[in-house]
Scaffold this motif. Structure first.
Motif, PDB file in Angstrom:
ATOM      1  N   UNK A   1     -14.487 -24.310  21.341  1.00 14.82           N
ATOM      2  CA  UNK A   1     -14.735 -22.767  20.299  1.00 14.82           C
ATOM      3  C   UNK A   1     -15.408 -22.574  19.317  1.00 14.82           C
ATOM      4  N   UNK A   2     -15.691 -23.139  19.172  1.00 13.51           N
ATOM      5  CA  UNK A   2     -16.528 -23.097  17.716  1.00 13.51           C
ATOM      6  C   UNK A   2     -18.495 -23.994  17.823  1.00 13.51           C
ATOM      7  N   UNK A   3     -18.903 -23.156  16.909  1.00 10.90           N
ATOM      8  CA  UNK A   3     -20.721 -23.672  16.684  1.00 10.90           C
ATOM      9  C   UNK A   3     -20.495 -24.520  16.225  1.00 10.90           C
ATOM     10  N   UNK A   4     -21.408 -25.486  16.485  1.00  9.39           N
ATOM     11  CA  UNK A   4     -21.508 -27.253  16.160  1.00  9.39           C
ATOM     12  C   UNK A   4     -23.571 -27.522  15.748  1.00  9.39           C
ATOM     13  N   UNK A   5     -23.202 -27.711  14.769  1.00  9.38           N
ATOM     14  CA  UNK A   5     -24.755 -28.325  13.631  1.00  9.38           C
ATOM     15  C   UNK A   5     -25.218 -28.823  14.894  1.00  9.38           C
ATOM     16  N   UNK A   6     -26.478 -28.126  15.006  1.00  7.40           N
ATOM     17  CA  UNK A   6     -26.988 -29.137  15.607  1.00  7.40           C
ATOM     18  C   UNK A   6     -28.903 -29.082  15.227  1.00  7.40           C
ATOM     19  N   UNK A   7     -29.649 -30.139  15.626  1.00 10.31           N
ATOM     20  CA  UNK A   7     -30.950 -29.704  15.235  1.00 10.31           C
ATOM     21  C   UNK A   7     -32.650 -29.177  16.598  1.00 10.31           C
ATOM     22  N   UNK A   8     -33.236 -28.703  16.190  1.00 10.98           N
ATOM     23  CA  UNK A   8     -34.359 -28.712  16.935  1.00 10.98           C
ATOM     24  C   UNK A   8     -35.204 -29.240  16.583  1.00 10.98           C
ATOM     25  N   UNK A   9     -36.302 -30.181  17.686  1.00 12.37           N
ATOM     26  CA  UNK A   9     -37.104 -30.626  17.258  1.00 12.37           C
ATOM     27  C   UNK A   9     -38.277 -29.909  17.782  1.00 12.37           C
ATOM     28  N   UNK A  10     -39.248 -29.849  16.607  1.00  9.04           N
ATOM     29  CA  UNK A  10     -40.830 -28.429  17.785  1.00  9.04           C
ATOM     30  C   UNK A  10     -41.936 -28.839  17.232  1.00  9.04           C
ATOM     31  N   UNK A  11     -42.626 -28.717  17.650  1.00  8.88           N
ATOM     32  CA  UNK A  11     -44.306 -28.515  16.997  1.00  8.88           C
ATOM     33  C   UNK A  11     -45.000 -27.845  17.480  1.00  8.88           C
ATOM     34  N   UNK A  12     -45.492 -27.236  16.871  1.00  4.95           N
ATOM     35  CA  UNK A  12     -46.695 -26.121  16.809  1.00  4.95           C
ATOM     36  C   UNK A  12     -48.123 -26.827  16.981  1.00  4.95           C
ATOM     37  N   UNK A  13     -48.306 -28.610  17.295  1.00  2.00           N
ATOM     38  CA  UNK A  13     -49.916 -29.230  17.382  1.00  2.00           C
ATOM     39  C   UNK A  13     -49.878 -29.972  18.501  1.00  2.00           C
ATOM     40  N   UNK A  14     -50.833 -30.014  19.560  1.00  2.00           N
ATOM     41  CA  UNK A  14     -50.523 -30.311  20.874  1.00  2.00           C
ATOM     42  C   UNK A  14     -52.397 -31.387  20.143  1.00  2.00           C
ATOM     43  N   UNK A  15     -52.221 -32.360  21.293  1.00  5.02           N
ATOM     44  CA  UNK A  15     -53.837 -33.261  20.909  1.00  5.02           C
ATOM     45  C   UNK A  15     -54.246 -32.731  22.419  1.00  5.02           C
ATOM     46  N   UNK A  16     -55.867 -32.843  22.807  1.00 11.24           N
ATOM     47  CA  UNK A  16     -56.220 -32.994  23.085  1.00 11.24           C
ATOM     48  C   UNK A  16     -56.845 -34.183  24.004  1.00 11.24           C
ATOM     49  N   UNK A  17     -56.171 -34.381  25.361  1.00 13.80           N
ATOM     50  CA  UNK A  17     -56.147 -35.225  26.261  1.00 13.80           C
ATOM     51  C   UNK A  17     -57.197 -35.700  26.300  1.00 13.80           C
TER      52      UNK A  17
END
Length: 150
Positions: free
Chosen positions: A123-139
């Motif tokens: 019943x409270x907020x917990x500090x977490x992390x969000x892993x993100x990336x604005x890039x990709x790779x053309x396969x």
């Protein structure tokens, strides 16, 4: 509750489907395979697929609605019109890079951002992390690209 389809009903449905295909799909002889027969709201639905999958993602499908008492074909739906829309898209190039190589190219570009997420048990907020990336790779060529540019 609707019952199973008897062997006699199956045979009548198969005959109805064959007659329907002879009338409506005359030029597609031998192209269709009956996959399933099932009851739905007083009708029997016959699901057919083409023998050869010639589309990239989706396969051609035909649903024939049969009256459960007279075994007359009442209506049908063919997904060919939808598939023609997808035929306009270009097929993807062959992937020529491994997952490990992709990871090496973008690992320095990952972003870890702090986010607070509500935990209902605590019943409270917990500090977490969000892993993100604005890039990709053309396969197909290994080029690093900005995802927003796609």
């Amino acid at each position: 509750m609707e019952s199973n389809i008897t062997t006699e009903e199956q045979e009548k449905c198969i005959t109805s489907v064959k007659d329907f295909l002879r009338q409506e799909y005359l030029n597609e002889t031998g192209k269709w395979t009956l996959k399933t027969l099932h009851r739905d709201k007083g009708y029997i639905h016959a699901i057919l697929r083409t023998n050869k999958q010639d589309n990239r993602v989706f396969q051609r499908k035909l649903m024939i609605m049969i009256d459960a008492k007279s075994f007359e074909v009442l209506n049908y739906m063919d997904n060919q019109a939808m598939l023609e829309i997808f035929n306009q898209f270009q097929a993807p190039d062959k992937v020529r890079i491994t997952k490990e190589e992709v990871y090496k190219k973008v690992k320095e570009r990952f972003e870890l951002k702090s986010y607070y997420v509500y935990d209902f048990e605590q019943k409270q907020y917990v500090l977490c992390g969000k892993l993100d990336c604005e890039y990709g790779v053309n396969g197909s060529n290994g080029e690093v690209i900005v995802l927003n540019d796609l």
